[in-house]
Design a protein around this motif. Sequence first.
Motif, PDB file in Angstrom:
ATOM      1  N   TRP A  57       0.839  -1.200   0.000  1.00  0.00           N
ATOM      2  CA  TRP A  57       0.000   0.000   0.000  1.00  0.00           C
ATOM      3  C   TRP A  57       0.872   1.247   0.000  1.00  0.00           C
ATOM      4  N   VAL A  59       0.516   5.865  -0.797  1.00  0.00           N
ATOM      5  CA  VAL A  59      -0.327   7.014  -1.118  1.00  0.00           C
ATOM      6  C   VAL A  59       0.495   7.956  -1.982  1.00  0.00           C
ATOM      7  N   ASP A  97     -10.784   5.111  -1.664  1.00  0.00           N
ATOM      8  CA  ASP A  97     -10.133   4.884  -0.379  1.00  0.00           C
ATOM      9  C   ASP A  97      -9.801   6.238   0.241  1.00  0.00           C
ATOM     10  N   PRO A  99      -7.289   8.477   1.651  1.00  0.00           N
ATOM     11  CA  PRO A  99      -5.823   8.481   1.717  1.00  0.00           C
ATOM     12  C   PRO A  99      -5.275   8.971   3.053  1.00  0.00           C
ATOM     13  N   ARG A 102      -5.500   6.097   5.324  1.00  0.00           N
ATOM     14  CA  ARG A 102      -4.500   5.126   4.893  1.00  0.00           C
ATOM     15  C   ARG A 102      -3.117   5.539   5.387  1.00  0.00           C
ATOM     16  N   THR A 125      -4.716   6.771  -3.005  1.00  0.00           N
ATOM     17  CA  THR A 125      -4.216   5.478  -2.539  1.00  0.00           C
ATOM     18  C   THR A 125      -3.978   4.536  -3.715  1.00  0.00           C
ATOM     19  N   ARG A 127      -2.865   0.368  -4.299  1.00  0.00           N
ATOM     20  CA  ARG A 127      -2.585  -0.958  -3.741  1.00  0.00           C
ATOM     21  C   ARG A 127      -1.980  -1.813  -4.841  1.00  0.00           C
TER      22      ARG A 127
END
Length: 137
Positions: A57, A59, A97, A99, A102, A125, A127
């Motif tokens: 993951w 950002v 998502d 961010p 995250r 974000t 992945r």
Amino acid sequence: MSSYAETKYRAVTAFQRRLNAVVRRLPGQTLLETTGRVSGLPRRTPVGGRRTGDSFWLVSEFGERSQYVRNIRADPRVRVRLRGRWYPGTAHVLPDDDPLARLRRLPRGNSLAVRAMGVGTGLLTVRVELEGQGTES
């Protein structure tokens, strides 16, 4: 985008371009390798993030304006170098998502830098679904 955000984007990207040329050569640096959407050549970008199971993951501080995000949109097949090993994977841009939430789950130092450089620029974000055991770099 406001003129402040545009000025910040230009200043930070100019700085990062010079810094990344040095940082990407460091053996312990995490790298995201995409395929250039125009050139077709591998493009390696130092990134911060965290591996969780079979996913990595991160950002993007400039969201859709980041070159690596544009490359992912054109071809989601990527590689990620973690601790000296390359892992192939498939990247997914996740606009739904949160961010900022995250970033609270990612390494603190990188998250602070992303927040500082990316404010007002559309954090995004990403992945990466990692495949295989990885190969030595």
